[in-house]
Design an enzyme around this catalytic site. Structure first.
Site, PDB file in Angstrom:
ATOM      1  N   ASP A 243      15.666  52.867 -15.410  1.00  0.00           N
ATOM      2  CA  ASP A 243      16.631  52.779 -16.518  1.00  0.00           C
ATOM      3  C   ASP A 243      16.794  54.151 -17.167  1.00  0.00           C
ATOM      4  O   ASP A 243      17.901  54.575 -17.512  1.00  0.00           O
ATOM      5  CB  ASP A 243      16.134  51.751 -17.550  1.00  0.00           C
ATOM      6  CG  ASP A 243      17.225  51.256 -18.484  1.00  0.00           C
ATOM      7  OD1 ASP A 243      18.151  52.024 -18.773  1.00  0.00           O
ATOM      8  OD2 ASP A 243      17.152  50.104 -18.945  1.00  0.00           O
TER       9      ASP A 243
ATOM     10  N   CYS B 206      22.727  51.964 -19.624  1.00  0.00           N
ATOM     11  CA  CYS B 206      23.391  51.434 -18.439  1.00  0.00           C
ATOM     12  C   CYS B 206      24.772  52.071 -18.335  1.00  0.00           C
ATOM     13  O   CYS B 206      25.546  52.022 -19.294  1.00  0.00           O
ATOM     14  CB  CYS B 206      23.499  49.912 -18.554  1.00  0.00           C
ATOM     15  SG  CYS B 206      24.442  49.197 -17.203  1.00  0.00           S
TER      16      CYS B 206
END
Ligand code: HMG
Ligand code: MG
Length: 301
Positions: free
Chosen positions: A18, A241
């Site tokens: 991430d 994201c």
């Protein structure tokens, strides 16, 4: 009021996945490997190493096979993400034994992120989970937009719990429930995680907060009060994201560890060594590290 302060909390480091997936510069594969090793030396025993997504969609993760192959470690849980059958088949080519599938509660987000509706994703995920379990894999379910969606706004607790139920019924070992765009407030964290804890008392429950509005630490504290003792965090507070506009980095591992240890909760993580791990990746980033602990404690070069 009696505070709920467990003796020990598990940190799942998501920095190499991430954390890096949203970086503009391609981080050299060698630097990623050194980052992962340095994080392990700091005591992180569960880690998302990379993701087997389309290299056209996320070029930063195009070296997933090499990372997954060369960064496995026996004493730790090495997690890799996969969005679909093709991703799972790529995972099978490696020695990795823990897989994270990711689906958004919000249809609009799921479509932007993996080009399928939530229902289509679950239809694909269910037989995959069964197969993974038969082969002895650990299955983590990442539940995106569990609180808010950048396209649809507020997500109902019922919808989030329903998606979690589908994953649990399919055999997932862990639910990592995410505030993808960092919009949840502490009362919402407490409420949802209390309900999840009650609904899935036997399941591994993990909270994943992005720090867009600087509420990640308070949300973690609220989830802790709801009985959660597993948190996804990212060294240096990196992350976001690419398909969730406005999503900033994850809760910074060092800030979370500092807060927990100050409250007497053991994490097993060495903050000095964690700073060293951040120094390994920092020269490759296009922006400064913004976590509070890093700013106060990193030695200027
Ligand atoms: P698509 O274009 O619909 O895929 O993308 P497709 O099935 O139509 O295939 C198109 C091409 O991609 C084909 O290649 C496939 O072989 C290839 P071509 O014939 O054109 O050469 N392909 C793949 N290649 C490598 N690995 C694969 C794969 N699948 C297809 N797995 C797809 C669908 C899911 C692939 C795409 O949308 C994708 O890669 N999305 C990933 C998005 C992503 O990585 N998002 C970030 C992770 S989620 C997240 O950060 C949230 C989380 O942190 C929790 C939270 O905070 O909310 C977990
Ligand atoms: Mg995330």
């Amino acid at each position: 009021m009696t505070l709920h302060l467990p003796e020990h909390v598990t940190i799942i480091e998501v920095g190499p996945r991430d954390g890096l997936q949203n970086e503009n510069n391609f981080i050299p594969t060698d630097a990623k490997k050194k980052f992962i090793n340095a994080l392990r030396l700091a005591g992180l025993k569960e880690m998302e190493l990379t993701s087997f997504v389309s290299p056209k969609w996320v070029p930063q993760m195009s070296d997933a096979a090499e990372i997954a192959e060369e960064c496995l470690d026996d004493g730790t849980r090495n997690i890799v993400l996969a969005p679909n059958r093709k991703g799972i088949d790529r995972v099978y080519m490696t020695g990795c034994k823990a897989v994270a599938l990711f689906v958004g509660v919000s249809n609009s987000f799921n479509q932007k992120n993996i080009n399928k509706t939530t229902k289509e994703s679950m239809e694909e995920a269910k037989p995959i989970i069964k197969e993974l379990k038969e082969k002895g894999y650990f299955v983590r379910a990442c539940i995106s937009t569990a609180f808010y969606c950048p396209y649809e706004g507020k997500i109902s607790e019922e919808d989030t719990i329903k998606l979690c139920e589908e994953f649990v019924a399919s055999g997932a070992d862990e639910l990592s429930v995410a505030d993808t765009i960092g919009m949840a407030a502490p009362h919402e964290s407490y409420s949802l995680f209390s309900k999840l804890k009650k609904t899935f008392p036997e399941r591994l429950l993990t909270a994943h907060f992005h720090d867009t509005r600087k509420m990640a630490l308070t949300n973690i504290f609220a989830a802790l009060q709801a009985g959660i003792s597993r948190f996804d965090t990212s060294a240096g507070g990196l992350g976001g994201c690419p398909f969730a506009p406005g999503a900033a980095g994850n809760a910074a591992t060092e800030d979370v560890v500092f807060m927990l240890e100050r409250m007497g909760i053991r994490t097993g993580i060495d903050l000095e060594k964690l700073l060293h791990a951040i120094e390994v990746v920092q020269p490759h980033l296009s922006h400064p590290i913004e976590s509070t602990y890093y700013r106060f404690n990193a030695q200027p070069n």
